[in-house]
Motif scaffolding. Structure first.
Motif, PDB file in Angstrom:
ATOM      1  N   MET A   1      -6.011  11.383  -5.447  1.00 29.50           N
ATOM      2  CA  MET A   1      -6.967  10.697  -6.064  1.00 29.50           C
ATOM      3  C   MET A   1      -8.330  11.448  -5.488  1.00 29.50           C
ATOM      4  O   MET A   1      -9.534  11.607  -6.172  1.00 29.50           O
ATOM      5  CB  MET A   1      -7.034   9.235  -5.763  1.00 29.50           C
TER       6      MET A   1
ATOM      7  N   ASN B   1      -0.709   9.076  -9.626  1.00 30.16           N
ATOM      8  CA  ASN B   1      -1.457   7.775  -9.826  1.00 30.16           C
ATOM      9  C   ASN B   1      -1.506   7.381 -11.572  1.00 30.16           C
ATOM     10  O   ASN B   1      -1.496   6.251 -11.629  1.00 30.16           O
ATOM     11  CB  ASN B   1      -2.864   8.001  -9.295  1.00 30.16           C
TER      12      ASN B   1
ATOM     13  N   LEU C   1      -4.842   2.424 -14.763  1.00 30.68           N
ATOM     14  CA  LEU C   1      -3.719   3.394 -14.562  1.00 30.68           C
ATOM     15  C   LEU C   1      -2.411   2.765 -15.123  1.00 30.68           C
ATOM     16  O   LEU C   1      -1.528   3.690 -15.514  1.00 30.68           O
ATOM     17  CB  LEU C   1      -3.470   3.567 -13.024  1.00 30.68           C
TER      18      LEU C   1
ATOM     19  N   THR D   1      11.208   9.880   0.220  1.00 33.47           N
ATOM     20  CA  THR D   1      10.162   9.748  -0.799  1.00 33.47           C
ATOM     21  C   THR D   1       8.988   9.094   0.069  1.00 33.47           C
ATOM     22  O   THR D   1       7.718   9.514  -0.507  1.00 33.47           O
ATOM     23  CB  THR D   1      10.493   9.276  -2.246  1.00 33.47           C
ATOM     24  N   VAL D   2       9.249   7.812   0.282  1.00 34.69           N
ATOM     25  CA  VAL D   2       7.862   7.027   0.651  1.00 34.69           C
ATOM     26  C   VAL D   2       7.597   7.577   2.116  1.00 34.69           C
ATOM     27  O   VAL D   2       6.548   7.409   2.596  1.00 34.69           O
ATOM     28  CB  VAL D   2       8.256   5.648   0.539  1.00 34.69           C
TER      29      VAL D   2
ATOM     30  N   PHE E   1     -16.579   8.406  -0.864  1.00 34.91           N
ATOM     31  CA  PHE E   1     -15.439   7.752  -0.949  1.00 34.91           C
ATOM     32  C   PHE E   1     -14.383   8.650  -0.979  1.00 34.91           C
ATOM     33  O   PHE E   1     -13.181   8.172  -0.373  1.00 34.91           O
ATOM     34  CB  PHE E   1     -15.599   7.174  -2.352  1.00 34.91           C
TER      35      PHE E   1
ATOM     36  N   TYR F   1      -9.319  -0.210 -12.031  1.00 31.96           N
ATOM     37  CA  TYR F   1      -8.301   0.939 -11.893  1.00 31.96           C
ATOM     38  C   TYR F   1      -6.927   0.722 -12.133  1.00 31.96           C
ATOM     39  O   TYR F   1      -6.141   1.282 -12.521  1.00 31.96           O
ATOM     40  CB  TYR F   1      -8.587   1.609 -10.359  1.00 31.96           C
TER      41      TYR F   1
ATOM     42  N   TYR G   1       0.891  -1.210  -0.250  1.00 32.61           N
ATOM     43  CA  TYR G   1      -0.020  -0.139   0.063  1.00 32.61           C
ATOM     44  C   TYR G   1       0.817   1.310  -0.061  1.00 32.61           C
ATOM     45  O   TYR G   1       0.771   2.313  -0.784  1.00 32.61           O
ATOM     46  CB  TYR G   1      -1.058   0.056   1.321  1.00 32.61           C
ATOM     47  N   HIS G   2       1.798   1.171   0.743  1.00 34.28           N
ATOM     48  CA  HIS G   2       2.670   2.472   0.907  1.00 34.28           C
ATOM     49  C   HIS G   2       3.506   2.805  -0.355  1.00 34.28           C
ATOM     50  O   HIS G   2       4.066   4.050  -0.085  1.00 34.28           O
ATOM     51  CB  HIS G   2       3.103   2.530   2.351  1.00 34.28           C
ATOM     52  N   LEU G   3       3.851   1.774  -1.022  1.00 38.35           N
ATOM     53  CA  LEU G   3       4.567   2.269  -2.170  1.00 38.35           C
ATOM     54  C   LEU G   3       3.576   2.607  -3.431  1.00 38.35           C
ATOM     55  O   LEU G   3       4.120   2.890  -4.431  1.00 38.35           O
ATOM     56  CB  LEU G   3       5.231   1.060  -2.618  1.00 38.35           C
ATOM     57  N   GLY G   4       2.258   2.834  -3.192  1.00 35.11           N
ATOM     58  CA  GLY G   4       1.715   3.326  -4.468  1.00 35.11           C
ATOM     59  C   GLY G   4       0.016   3.824  -4.052  1.00 35.11           C
ATOM     60  O   GLY G   4      -0.715   4.312  -4.942  1.00 35.11           O
ATOM     61  N   GLY G   5      -0.246   3.536  -3.073  1.00 38.25           N
ATOM     62  CA  GLY G   5      -1.655   3.918  -2.343  1.00 38.25           C
ATOM     63  C   GLY G   5      -2.522   2.889  -2.815  1.00 38.25           C
ATOM     64  O   GLY G   5      -2.394   1.973  -3.354  1.00 38.25           O
TER      65      GLY G   5
ATOM     66  N   ARG H   1      -2.268   2.488  -6.821  1.00 41.60           N
ATOM     67  CA  ARG H   1      -1.142   2.054  -7.468  1.00 41.60           C
ATOM     68  C   ARG H   1      -0.136   1.208  -6.640  1.00 41.60           C
ATOM     69  O   ARG H   1       0.720   0.856  -6.892  1.00 41.60           O
ATOM     70  CB  ARG H   1      -0.315   3.312  -7.851  1.00 41.60           C
TER      71      ARG H   1
ATOM     72  N   LEU I   1     -11.026   8.409   1.439  1.00 41.79           N
ATOM     73  CA  LEU I   1      -9.729   8.257   0.960  1.00 41.79           C
ATOM     74  C   LEU I   1      -8.700   9.176   1.838  1.00 41.79           C
ATOM     75  O   LEU I   1      -7.419   9.067   1.723  1.00 41.79           O
ATOM     76  CB  LEU I   1      -9.783   8.386  -0.681  1.00 41.79           C
TER      77      LEU I   1
ATOM     78  N   PHE J   1     -11.404  13.118  -7.656  1.00 38.34           N
ATOM     79  CA  PHE J   1     -13.115  12.667  -7.581  1.00 38.34           C
ATOM     80  C   PHE J   1     -13.698  13.792  -7.203  1.00 38.34           C
ATOM     81  O   PHE J   1     -14.483  14.243  -7.683  1.00 38.34           O
ATOM     82  CB  PHE J   1     -13.104  11.495  -6.557  1.00 38.34           C
TER      83      PHE J   1
ATOM     84  N   LEU K   1      -0.790   9.925  -2.391  1.00 35.09           N
ATOM     85  CA  LEU K   1      -1.441   9.267  -3.731  1.00 35.09           C
ATOM     86  C   LEU K   1      -3.033   9.241  -3.548  1.00 35.09           C
ATOM     87  O   LEU K   1      -3.767   9.537  -4.399  1.00 35.09           O
ATOM     88  CB  LEU K   1      -0.950   8.122  -4.327  1.00 35.09           C
ATOM     89  N   ASP K   2      -3.330   8.837  -2.213  1.00 32.45           N
ATOM     90  CA  ASP K   2      -4.816   8.489  -2.090  1.00 32.45           C
ATOM     91  C   ASP K   2      -5.512  10.136  -1.895  1.00 32.45           C
ATOM     92  O   ASP K   2      -6.672   9.993  -2.528  1.00 32.45           O
ATOM     93  CB  ASP K   2      -5.075   7.789  -0.743  1.00 32.45           C
TER      94      ASP K   2
ATOM     95  N   LEU L   1       3.917   7.959   1.298  1.00 34.64           N
ATOM     96  CA  LEU L   1       3.667   8.146  -0.168  1.00 34.64           C
ATOM     97  C   LEU L   1       2.369   7.582  -0.548  1.00 34.64           C
ATOM     98  O   LEU L   1       1.405   8.131  -1.508  1.00 34.64           O
ATOM     99  CB  LEU L   1       4.706   7.190  -0.787  1.00 34.64           C
ATOM    100  N   GLY L   2       1.779   6.507  -0.212  1.00 34.44           N
ATOM    101  CA  GLY L   2       0.509   6.055  -0.374  1.00 34.44           C
ATOM    102  C   GLY L   2      -0.663   6.674  -0.076  1.00 34.44           C
ATOM    103  O   GLY L   2      -1.413   6.993  -0.877  1.00 34.44           O
ATOM    104  N   PRO L   3      -0.576   7.389   1.233  1.00 32.22           N
ATOM    105  CA  PRO L   3      -1.570   8.385   1.654  1.00 32.22           C
ATOM    106  C   PRO L   3      -1.578   9.605   0.631  1.00 32.22           C
ATOM    107  O   PRO L   3      -2.799  10.019   0.464  1.00 32.22           O
ATOM    108  CB  PRO L   3      -1.347   8.764   2.970  1.00 32.22           C
TER     109      PRO L   3
END
Lengths: 678, 739
Positions: free
Chosen positions: B95, B276, B246, A535-536, B69, B242, A444-448, A451, B73, B99, B91-92, B87-89
């Motif tokens: 997104m 994304n 993507l 970055t992450v 949603f 998705y 998850y943390h490498l792309g949300g 991704r 997110l 939306f 990108l969320d 990083l993940g958060p």
């Protein structure tokens, strides 16, 4: 034995300086305090009692009553033919291999019996026989169900595919999972999670385990007098049992625990004895299983319990963990880490612990003696693990009455608070940390959400920002400078841009030293790894859980293989494993399943095979030809890390990623050549 | 430094989502939940939301789910010390922002219906209406084809404004030369990039590839929505998938963001959203960079880029290679200038277009007969005339080469149109003896002369067709008598060619050619082109494919041995089936060339027309993509294309070119041209002449009058009365479905 006996009579004997025993300041302070209070700990015993110098070579055989036969290897080695033999004729190689195999068996049994307990609880939850455990992470349940051959869809009324009832799935997964232990033929089904070439290799070699218990029992049989007297053949059986642990018992334990208690995601906490609070009821949870500790966490949060604590004059209840139970409840609840294996007696020495609740594994008998010097109650909870020394309380924990048991335990601790003596000393040391890196969380943390994948990790390995992956795990060992091996290895790795995945007592060490903070990247890492961490937003050392959770490292490695660009098998990856301060038999089982999964695995301190040079060479060199991974032992932690890095560089070269990567610019023709859209 | 970006972007995403929730609440109070919400004339609902989540937003009520949603997110804010991974958060959060913005823009269509101009390609600048908003599906498909065939490899989403309008113009022109679309959104303290270009008299619109989407950052969703619609329309990606969408965007759509001017939190959220897609951001300001690769192909955020380096740096960061045509003329040159017009006020010189004669002819010559690179203008040049004058023009191109064949002459000749059009300030329309060229004043100011046309043709012919020709000589006539002479000769040549192509049949032609040109966008689709079934995109006939194969033997057009004819009526060959089976990755095992009913050919979604069976009328209708209205099939073109795109064979539907309607084998297996019961009026007009000829061949000269169109009706019931009244032949034919 009374507490008086524990106190050392002969003060004249010069004790070692605590700074020569540990690099952890809190531990140094507590050793000093134990000395002042004349309380003997493992650090003292390690000075007074030396290890058996034949046992340390692995060449003492006591498998029958004609021995023990002792076959030491002279310091100068043996010139010409090695004629050493036991009474039955067993060579040094046979003896060392048998001893090694029994360590694998014990280690695999420990992990897997833990797993069995989880599977039983899981079954009880699926059958709804207990109120206290529920299926919490349905997503993970649906992910793992197919690996057990459990359908997650069923045919609807009109022949269409519909979602199957989640309770039905859980029940079937529980039954199938539990059946892996007693299974007599076929294959343990979770082995297929490995990258396909790895699984095929195991199949070709005939080492795919049939059932978890069976492989362990078979080791015990084979190592009985007069059975398997071929070190290669014995090693093969070690492989079956170890794989049954790593890809079986341990992995199933991790999965089912995640489903019951939630898959870990990153969270913040802290580590070291400084987490204890002088004005709180302090409860240390020590051991390895999360089944009980999960309940204790819930019980300690109950307002009624907090109120009760206040009524006794405390401001609240502080939980802290030691060993892998600590890691389990840290990963899922952020409960702070009090310390690692060698700190268990010292936690009691603070005088601030109302109760130390223990379940199984790595619980030193002497805690009962130390506790006798204080008001601290040692509460044993597992029918498999009782302590005869000192005074302990046994409150047996039953998964059917889990929460009630947990409440009783917490209450016991609270009731003990007024008995605390005035002389309390809690060290200041504690460090913040980020833990909770399941392989799912890394994904998850490498792309949300959209991704998420291991591709960014692979990409940065390929482009050289990250040199490779180091899995550094394992225990503490009183025969070596406490925490120093862990820290030297880990720091050398990250300094050389090797990202570290950690579990067990190494993780606790890293936590105490601040290496589990994102800020540590800028301080300790090479520029490439530091940039990626920045970055992450991750620490350079990722805490993946308890020692059972080494299965998470296997899955992470598998995910890296699947993400592509770094070969087809775990053995192709620029990666290496390490246990710098190992001591338990579980570590040997872990080491062997890493080696046979294709990982170069280096142990610190010592490895009891030195007395059998042929067997040693087989483990250290020849296994690479067979599995792509092999054992090694390097006591010096710096050299230990350098050898891991050299192996990583070897793998990078083989992959052709040892040179700078060129930027590839695509034109239309290149785009037309792209394969399918996905 | 990434932490600062994450901190700002997550903050920005909270702002955007909160504002969207407010706007949504007010809209709900004002218009009610049943209020329709859409991007006009598009079949993909709110395309970002639809493509990534599968949620169909049709009214305000249904917009609530994606908005909820988005809220879900939103990740926790980034803490100062010992923070969680971000990083993940991040990108969320990006997104979530997109939306929310897509819903905000959709509500704008309700609140201010005239703000955007959905169906025009170029904005109505004179009336102050600059902003285009979401391209309708006609534009998306037309332009999407350019992404498919590679004439436009990607787009630059420019947000904000350049420091001055001259810089804006320079950047825009560089993107045009590099064949990259510029999508514009957002403003910098009220100034927009689009308005800066207008200040510099730059033409905006889809035709010049400079597309002004909207003045707010939320208009960025139109760019991403365009990309995702292309993914669904051409890539065959299922809504809600998705991951695939993507990945498609990252690997195939070469887009990136240029952030001009101060980057605020909301821009940062949008930039994070774009990551994304694998679309990186390059900024001209000092923002925190994110250089490690992974989610994007290379860097994610690059800062402090000088404006004159921005385009080249951007394409490099995105991993794109653009081959620029360097031609020795004083004008900028590239496909982006193809759609640029020369207005009356700017006109300096005009040739052809009915006012004077203009003729183009390409002929094969003997190697020794011509001199490569020789360009001659016989008669008056630009310098000899004054503004507003007209000249006749004859362009005579002679080519020679060992691989050259007479059959390639028309193909080369047809290039003249766009090759001249690619020059900035020069407009070319038509072909053959009805050509028309306008030269703008600005072009002349820059030093353009007629000789440059020859230079262009010489250079481009060598560049694009180097493997079949060795020498190119261009002669241009601007004296009446010379032009007349050339025209007379040319007309004879045209006649000869037409007859030759007309007489070619599928039966006696071997081999056919495959066309996988669009596989970069539609990986599962493969066309097989025969003389009597031209490519369904309308761009490639059999001869083009043959020439393309000669030019590039390993290229997208490969010979396909027909093998045994297994069905002469439906048009099936064993060799073709084998080929299709292989290249469709075992998805399609059998196709019929001449049937819409049984195993029709697949389409990538870029077909010019779609034919559909109308069972009630016992016939077939067809509709071209320029027609936006309803059809008797119950679906608009774009819906039809959605149903059948992405490389599927859909019985009852088939994609084809406009020209194919008047080819002899058109749906021959289903009864041929006489099955045709409904065609939009504009298409009827367009193909009238050739249709007439074919109708006569079929022995029914008034057939076209018996075919219904939208003026008769757009449902099967509505047209039935008409068909009966006209005694349409389809009504008496065998049952089309039962057959």
């Amino acid at each position: 034995m009374t507490s008086e006996d524990v106190k050392k009579k002969d003060k004249a004997k010069k004790a070692a300086d605590p700074r020569d025993l540990t690099v952890d300041v809190a531990t140094q302070d507590m050793i000093a305090r134990s000395r002042d209070m004349e309380i003997e700990t493992i650090f003292d015993r390690a000075q007074t009692m030396k290890p058996c110098n034949i046992g340390v070579q692995g060449t003492c055989c006591k498998n029958c009553a004609q021995g023990p036969c002792r076959l030491p290897l002279p310091k100068s080695g043996i010139e010409g033919e090695d004629t050493r033999k036991g009474l039955c004729g067993a060579t040094a190689e046979t003896i060392a291999a048998r001893n090694f195999a029994r360590m694998v068996a014990a280690g695999a049994a420990a992990h897997s019996d833990h797993g069995r307990g989880v599977a039983e609880t899981f079954l009880a939850a699926a059958r709804k026989e207990t109120e206290d455990y529920k299926i919490r992470d349905t997503k993970k349940l649906l992910e793992v169900a197919p690996d057990f051959g459990v359908e997650i869809f069923v045919e609807g009324e009109n022949g269409e595919q519909v979602d199957r009832d989640i309770d039905e799935i859980a029940l079937e997964v529980a039954e199938k999972a539990l059946a892996q232990w007693g299974q007599q033929e076929g294959e343990i089904c979770t082995l297929k999670r490995a990258p396909e070439p790895r699984y095929e290799l195991w199949k070709k070699l005939g080492v795919v385990p049939r059932g978890i218990d069976r492989e362990i029992v078979e080791i015990m049989h084979r190592t009985h007098i007069g059975v398997d007297q071929d070190y290669e053949n014995l090693t093969e059986q070690c492989t079956r049992a170890a794989l049954a642990d790593g890809w079986g018992g341990s992995m199933i334990a991790t999965d089912l625990q995640d489903i019951l208690f939630g898959c870990p995601y990153p969270l913040k906490s802290s580590a070291n004895l400084g987490i204890l609070k002088e004005d709180h009821v302090n409860i240390i949870i020590h051991g390895h299983e999360p089944l009980l500790s999960e309940m204790i966490v819930q019980a300690a949060e109950l307002p009624e319990m907090v109120e009760m604590a206040k009524s006794k004059g405390a401001k609240g209840i502080q939980l802290g963990g030691i060993c892998c139970t600590a890691n389990e409840i840290l990963m899922r609840h952020g409960v702070p880490l009090a310390g690692n294996f060698l700190q268990q007696e010292l936690a009691i020495v603070t005088g601030a612990v109302e109760a130390m609740v223990v379940d199984v594994q790595c619980i030193m008998e002497n805690i009962a003696n130390v506790a006798d010097c204080f008001h601290t109650k040692i509460i044993t909870t597992n029918p498999r693990a009782k302590i005869a020394s000192g005074h302990t309380t046994h409150i047996e924990f039953d998964e059917h009455t889990a929460f009630a048991d947990a409440k009783r335990i917490v209450q016991e601790a609270i009731d003990n608070f007024p008995n605390r003596e005035k002389d309390v000393m809690i060290p200041n040391q504690k460090s913040e940390l980020i833990a909770g890196f399941s392989y799912e969380a890394i994904n998850y943390h490498l792309g949300g959400t959209f991704r998420g994948s291991y591709t960014p990790l692979n990409d940065n390995i390929i482009n050289g920002r990250i040199r490779g992956i180091g899995g550094v795990v394992g225990c503490n060992n009183a025969r070596t400078l406490h925490d120093d091996g862990h820290l030297t290895v880990v720091k050398e790795l990250i300094k050389n841009d090797v990202i570290v995945l950690t579990t067990g007592c190494n993780a606790i060490t890293c936590g105490k030293a601040g290496l589990l903070t994102p800020e540590s990247a800028a301080v300790y890492c090479g520029p490439g790894l530091a940039e990626v961490c920045e970055t992450v937003g991750i620490p350079p050392v990722l805490h993946m859980g308890s020692c059972v959770d080494n299965s998470r490292i296997l899955m992470a490695a598998t995910e890296v293989v699947k993400a592509g660009g770094l070969g087809n098998d775990i053995s192709d990856l620029p990666a290496a494993g390490s246990a710098p301060e190992w001591m338990s038999e579980k570590a040997i089982s872990i080491g062997h399943y890493f080696v046979t999964s294709g990982v170069y695995t280096v142990f610190g301190v010592t490895l009891p095979v030195g007395g059998a040079p042929v067997f040693e060479n087989y483990l250290y060199n020849e296994l690479e030809e067979i599995y792509g991974g092999m054992w090694d032992m390097v006591a010096d932690p710096y050299e230990h890390a350098r050898k891991m890095i050299a192996h990583i560089d070897k793998k990078r070269k083989a992959l052709g990623i040892d040179k700078a990567r060129e930027r590839v610019l695509l034109d239309m023709a290149d785009r037309q050549k792209l394969e399918d859209a996905a | 430094m990434s932490k600062l970006v994450a901190f700002a972007a997550i903050q920005g995403a909270y702002n955007i989502v909160s504002k969207a929730e407010g706007k949504y609440k007010r809209a709900l109070e004002k218009f009610g939940g049943a209020q329709k919400v859409e991007f006009p004339n598009t079949a993909y609902f709110l395309p970002i939301i639809y493509s990534l989540t599968g949620i169909k937003v049709t009214d305000l009520d249904s917009a609530r789910r994606p908005l909820d949603f988005a809220r879900k997110l939103l990740p926790p804010h980034v803490k100062k010390d010992c923070h969680l991974p971000f990083l993940g958060p991040l990108l969320d959060a990006g997104m979530a922002a997109l939306f929310a913005e897509e819903i905000v823009e959709a509500i704008r269509y309700v609140e201010d219906p005239d703000f955007y101009q959905p169906s025009v390609e170029d904005p109505d600048v004179d009336n102050g209406k600059i902003w285009l908003g979401a391209a309708d599906d006609t534009i998306m498909r037309k332009r999407g084809v350019e992404f498919v065939d590679g004439t436009a490899p990607g787009f630059a989403a420019i947000v904000g404004a350049a420091p001055d309008s001259a810089t804006a113009k320079k950047m825009a022109e560089e993107y045009q030369v590099k064949t990259i679309y510029v999508f514009m959104a957002a403003n910098q303290s009220g100034t927009t990039f689009a308005e800066q270009l207008l200040e510099e008299n730059v033409q905006l619109g889809w035709n010049t590839r400079l597309v002004p989407f909207g003045p707010d950052i939320s208009a960025a969703v139109f760019a991403l929505g365009f990309a995702n619609r292309a993914g669904m329309a051409f890539g065959g990606i299922e809504p809600g998938d998705y991951k695939k969408m993507l990945a498609y965007q990252k690997n195939r759509v070469f887009a990136f963001v240029n952030a001009l001017g101060e980057v605020n939190a909301e821009w940062a959220a949008n930039a994070a959203g774009c990551v994304n897609w694998g679309f990186p951001t390059l900024a001209d300001t000092d923002i925190p960079e994110i250089l490690p690769t992974g989610v994007c192909t290379y860097e994610h955020v690059v800062a402090n880029v000088e404006h004159d380096e921005m385009p080249s740096r951007s394409i490099e960061v995105r991993g794109l290679k653009v081959t620029i045509t360097e031609i020795d003329i004083p004008l900028a040159y590239g496909p982006a200038f193809e759609g640029e017009r020369v207005r009356k006020d700017d006109l300096y010189l005009e040739m052809g277009g009915g006012k004077t004669q203009m003729t183009e002819l390409c002929k094969m010559a003997d190697m020794n007969e011509i001199e490569d690179g020789k360009v001659e203008v016989i008669g008056p040049e630009v310098k000899d005339i004054k503004k507003g004058d007209r000249l006749p023009l004859g362009i005579y191109v002679q080519v020679a080469g060992r691989q050259m064949q007479e059959d390639f002459e028309p193909i080369l000749e047809r290039q003249i149109h766009h090759l001249i059009n690619y020059a900035q300030g020069i407009m070319h329309i038509g072909q053959r003896d009805i050509s028309w060229v306008r030269v703008g004043e600005q072009a002349v100011e820059k030093g353009f002369s007629l000789k440059d046309i020859g230079t262009i043709l010489h250079a481009k012919f060598h560049q694009d067709f180097g493997s079949i020709l060795d020498k190119v000589q261009v002669t241009m006539y601007t004296k009446q008598e010379d032009v007349d002479k050339l025209t007379k000769r040319a007309r004879q040549e045209y006649k000869h060619r037409d007859e030759r192509v007309e007489s070619m049949t599928d039966e006696d032609t071997e081999p056919f050619y495959s066309c996988t040109l669009c596989q970069s966008f539609a990986p599962n689709h493969v066309c097989v082109v025969s003389p009597e079934r031209t490519g369904l995109c309308g761009a490639y006939n059999w001869m083009d494919c043959k020439a393309s194969f000669e030019i590039n033997p390993t290229g997208p057009n490969q010979p396909v041995e027909k093998g045994e004819c297994t069905d002469p009526v439906l048009g099936a060959w064993q060799g073709v089936d084998d080929f299709v089976y292989k290249t469709s990755r075992q998805a399609i095992s059998h196709v019929n060339f001449y049937s819409v009913v049984q195993d029709p050919m697949t389409t990538c979604g870029c077909c010019e027309c779609i034919a559909a069976v109308l069972p009630g009328a016992n016939g077939v209708m067809t509709v071209h993509r320029d027609y936006l209205g309803e059809t008797p099939s119950g679906m608009k073109f774009t819906t039809l294309a959605g149903v059948m795109g992405g490389g599927q064979s859909s019985p009852g539907f088939v994609g084809h070119s406009k020209f194919n309607i008047t080819q002899r084998k058109f749906i021959k297996g289903d009864g041929g041209l006489k099955r045709l019961v409904w065609v939009p009026k504009s298409l009827k007009e367009e193909i009238k002449e050739r249709f007439q000829k074919r109708a006569e061949e079929e022995g029914m000269p008034d057939l076209l009058d018996r075919v219904a169109d939208e003026t008769v009706g757009t449902t099967e019931e509505e047209i039935m009365a008409f068909l009966k009244e006209k005694d349409h032949p389809a009504l008496k034919m065998d049952s089309i479905v039962g057959g």
